[in-house]
Design a protein around this motif. Structure first.
Motif, PDB file in Angstrom:
ATOM      1  N   ASN A  76      -7.725  -2.696   5.627  1.00  0.00           N
ATOM      2  CA  ASN A  76      -7.288  -2.555   4.226  1.00  0.00           C
ATOM      3  C   ASN A  76      -5.940  -1.985   3.717  1.00  0.00           C
ATOM      4  N   THR A  77      -5.490  -2.921   5.003  1.00  0.00           N
ATOM      5  CA  THR A  77      -4.348  -2.283   5.614  1.00  0.00           C
ATOM      6  C   THR A  77      -3.172  -3.451   5.498  1.00  0.00           C
ATOM      7  N   VAL A  78      -2.169  -3.231   4.873  1.00  0.00           N
ATOM      8  CA  VAL A  78      -0.946  -3.918   4.356  1.00  0.00           C
ATOM      9  C   VAL A  78       0.909  -3.301   4.868  1.00  0.00           C
ATOM     10  N   PHE A  79       1.458  -4.260   5.950  1.00  0.00           N
ATOM     11  CA  PHE A  79       2.193  -3.450   6.816  1.00  0.00           C
ATOM     12  C   PHE A  79       3.442  -4.988   6.393  1.00  0.00           C
ATOM     13  N   LEU A  80       4.574  -4.145   6.410  1.00  0.00           N
ATOM     14  CA  LEU A  80       6.113  -4.420   6.482  1.00  0.00           C
ATOM     15  C   LEU A  80       6.861  -3.749   7.508  1.00  0.00           C
ATOM     16  N   GLN A  81       6.554  -5.191   8.331  1.00  0.00           N
ATOM     17  CA  GLN A  81       7.814  -4.938   9.712  1.00  0.00           C
ATOM     18  C   GLN A  81       8.702  -5.124   9.209  1.00  0.00           C
ATOM     19  N   MET A  82      10.044  -4.600   9.696  1.00  0.00           N
ATOM     20  CA  MET A  82      10.851  -4.383   9.409  1.00  0.00           C
ATOM     21  C   MET A  82      12.161  -4.334  10.576  1.00  0.00           C
ATOM     22  N   ASN A  83      13.102  -5.301  10.935  1.00  0.00           N
ATOM     23  CA  ASN A  83      13.989  -5.491  11.764  1.00  0.00           C
ATOM     24  C   ASN A  83      15.262  -5.473  11.415  1.00  0.00           C
ATOM     25  N   SER A  84      16.621  -4.983  12.104  1.00  0.00           N
ATOM     26  CA  SER A  84      17.757  -5.768  12.283  1.00  0.00           C
ATOM     27  C   SER A  84      17.800  -4.831  10.800  1.00  0.00           C
ATOM     28  N   LEU A  85      17.333  -3.464  10.438  1.00  0.00           N
ATOM     29  CA  LEU A  85      17.753  -3.127  10.058  1.00  0.00           C
ATOM     30  C   LEU A  85      19.266  -2.713   8.822  1.00  0.00           C
ATOM     31  N   LYS A  86      19.498  -2.571   7.675  1.00  0.00           N
ATOM     32  CA  LYS A  86      21.341  -2.546   7.198  1.00  0.00           C
ATOM     33  C   LYS A  86      20.737  -1.310   6.133  1.00  0.00           C
ATOM     34  N   PRO A  87      22.023  -0.619   6.750  1.00  0.00           N
ATOM     35  CA  PRO A  87      22.420   0.423   4.949  1.00  0.00           C
ATOM     36  C   PRO A  87      22.293   0.015   4.027  1.00  0.00           C
ATOM     37  N   GLU A  88      22.094  -0.900   3.367  1.00  0.00           N
ATOM     38  CA  GLU A  88      22.191  -1.464   2.580  1.00  0.00           C
ATOM     39  C   GLU A  88      20.387  -1.373   1.741  1.00  0.00           C
ATOM     40  N   ASP A  89      19.579  -1.323   2.743  1.00  0.00           N
ATOM     41  CA  ASP A  89      18.021  -1.759   3.460  1.00  0.00           C
ATOM     42  C   ASP A  89      17.284  -0.251   2.474  1.00  0.00           C
ATOM     43  N   THR A  90      18.507   0.969   2.842  1.00  0.00           N
ATOM     44  CA  THR A  90      18.129   2.674   1.728  1.00  0.00           C
ATOM     45  C   THR A  90      17.409   1.947   0.393  1.00  0.00           C
ATOM     46  N   ALA A  91      15.737   2.113   0.445  1.00  0.00           N
ATOM     47  CA  ALA A  91      14.933   2.497  -0.585  1.00  0.00           C
ATOM     48  C   ALA A  91      14.247   3.599  -0.618  1.00  0.00           C
ATOM     49  N   VAL A  92      13.129   3.189  -1.664  1.00  0.00           N
ATOM     50  CA  VAL A  92      11.967   3.850  -1.657  1.00  0.00           C
ATOM     51  C   VAL A  92      11.257   1.937  -1.745  1.00  0.00           C
ATOM     52  N   TYR A  93      10.597   2.130  -1.156  1.00  0.00           N
ATOM     53  CA  TYR A  93       9.362   1.296  -0.810  1.00  0.00           C
ATOM     54  C   TYR A  93       8.440   1.080  -1.472  1.00  0.00           C
ATOM     55  N   TYR A  94       8.123   0.282  -2.008  1.00  0.00           N
ATOM     56  CA  TYR A  94       6.530   0.408  -2.390  1.00  0.00           C
ATOM     57  C   TYR A  94       5.650  -0.060  -2.719  1.00  0.00           C
ATOM     58  N   CYS A  95       4.239  -0.313  -2.686  1.00  0.00           N
ATOM     59  CA  CYS A  95       3.673  -1.222  -1.786  1.00  0.00           C
ATOM     60  C   CYS A  95       2.608  -1.709  -3.233  1.00  0.00           C
ATOM     61  N   ALA A  96       2.501  -2.835  -3.519  1.00  0.00           N
ATOM     62  CA  ALA A  96       1.579  -3.272  -4.954  1.00  0.00           C
ATOM     63  C   ALA A  96       1.029  -4.079  -4.823  1.00  0.00           C
ATOM     64  N   ALA A  97      -0.142  -4.197  -5.868  1.00  0.00           N
ATOM     65  CA  ALA A  97      -1.669  -5.166  -6.003  1.00  0.00           C
ATOM     66  C   ALA A  97      -1.619  -5.939  -7.374  1.00  0.00           C
ATOM     67  N   ARG A  98      -1.986  -6.763  -6.173  1.00  0.00           N
ATOM     68  CA  ARG A  98      -1.973  -7.847  -8.744  1.00  0.00           C
ATOM     69  C   ARG A  98      -3.786  -8.491  -7.815  1.00  0.00           C
ATOM     70  N   PHE A  99      -4.496  -9.015  -8.298  1.00  0.00           N
ATOM     71  CA  PHE A  99      -5.645  -9.839  -8.409  1.00  0.00           C
ATOM     72  C   PHE A  99      -5.558 -11.330  -8.505  1.00  0.00           C
ATOM     73  N   GLY A 100      -6.401 -11.793  -7.104  1.00  0.00           N
ATOM     74  CA  GLY A 100      -5.764 -12.809  -6.944  1.00  0.00           C
ATOM     75  C   GLY A 100      -5.135 -13.959  -5.962  1.00  0.00           C
ATOM     76  N   SER A 101      -4.755 -15.140  -5.403  1.00  0.00           N
ATOM     77  CA  SER A 101      -4.529 -15.318  -4.268  1.00  0.00           C
ATOM     78  C   SER A 101      -3.401 -16.535  -4.834  1.00  0.00           C
ATOM     79  N   ALA A 102      -2.840 -16.950  -6.236  1.00  0.00           N
ATOM     80  CA  ALA A 102      -1.704 -17.408  -6.917  1.00  0.00           C
ATOM     81  C   ALA A 102      -0.425 -16.855  -6.094  1.00  0.00           C
ATOM     82  N   LEU A 103      -0.086 -18.439  -5.084  1.00  0.00           N
ATOM     83  CA  LEU A 103       1.459 -18.127  -4.727  1.00  0.00           C
ATOM     84  C   LEU A 103       2.532 -17.597  -5.664  1.00  0.00           C
ATOM     85  N   GLY A 104       2.960 -17.456  -5.202  1.00  0.00           N
ATOM     86  CA  GLY A 104       4.539 -17.161  -5.685  1.00  0.00           C
ATOM     87  C   GLY A 104       4.994 -15.995  -6.505  1.00  0.00           C
ATOM     88  N   ALA A 105       4.371 -14.989  -7.023  1.00  0.00           N
ATOM     89  CA  ALA A 105       4.556 -13.976  -7.985  1.00  0.00           C
ATOM     90  C   ALA A 105       5.505 -13.008  -7.398  1.00  0.00           C
TER      91      ALA A 105
END
Length: 124
Positions: A76-105
């Motif tokens: 029950n886990t989702v990951f985000l592997q982040m490489n080549s990080l830049k100072p502009e990547d500084t932020a609060v990172y949020y995980c989100a979920a939506r029901f269903g499998s439609a592409l592109g949300a």
């Protein structure tokens, strides 16, 4: 209801890597599309990446080629592997979920469930 808890944020130097994790509970994990967003101070929350239960993925151009989203349905886990990080990547990172499998949300309003966020700071 789906509860999401992120972890893995921290301080890293430019060019470094971090792996964020988000553990979900409350509903059948595989029924949901999972995504990562981020929000920097004074900016709108922006979409980064998402994948559905059949592991179809889509990314924002700003992270394509540097970030990789993946999921482990058994844990029950989702990951985000982040490489080549830049100072502009500084932020609060949020995980989100939506029901269903439609592409592109990609918009914030398309996701019903959110984690509390984890801070990522990239120093120059």
């Amino acid at each position: 209801q789906v509860q999401l808890v992120e972890s893995g944020g921290g301080l890293v130097q430019a060019g470094g890597s971090l792996r964020l994790s988000c553990v979900a509970s409350g509903r059948t994990f595989s029924d949901y599309t999972l995504a990562w967003f981020r929000q920097a101070p004074g900016k709108e929350r922006e979409f980064l990446a998402a994948l559905n239960w059949i592991h179809s993925t889509w990314y924002a151009d700003v992270v394509k080629g540097r970030f990789t989203i993946s999921r482990d349905n058994a844990k029950n886990t989702v990951f985000l592997q982040m490489n080549s990080l830049k100072p502009e990547d500084t932020a609060v990172y949020y995980c989100a979920a939506r029901f269903g499998s439609a592409l592109g949300a990609r918009s914030r309003g398309q996701y019903q469930y959110w984690g509390q966020g984890t801070q990522v700071t990239v120093s120059s």
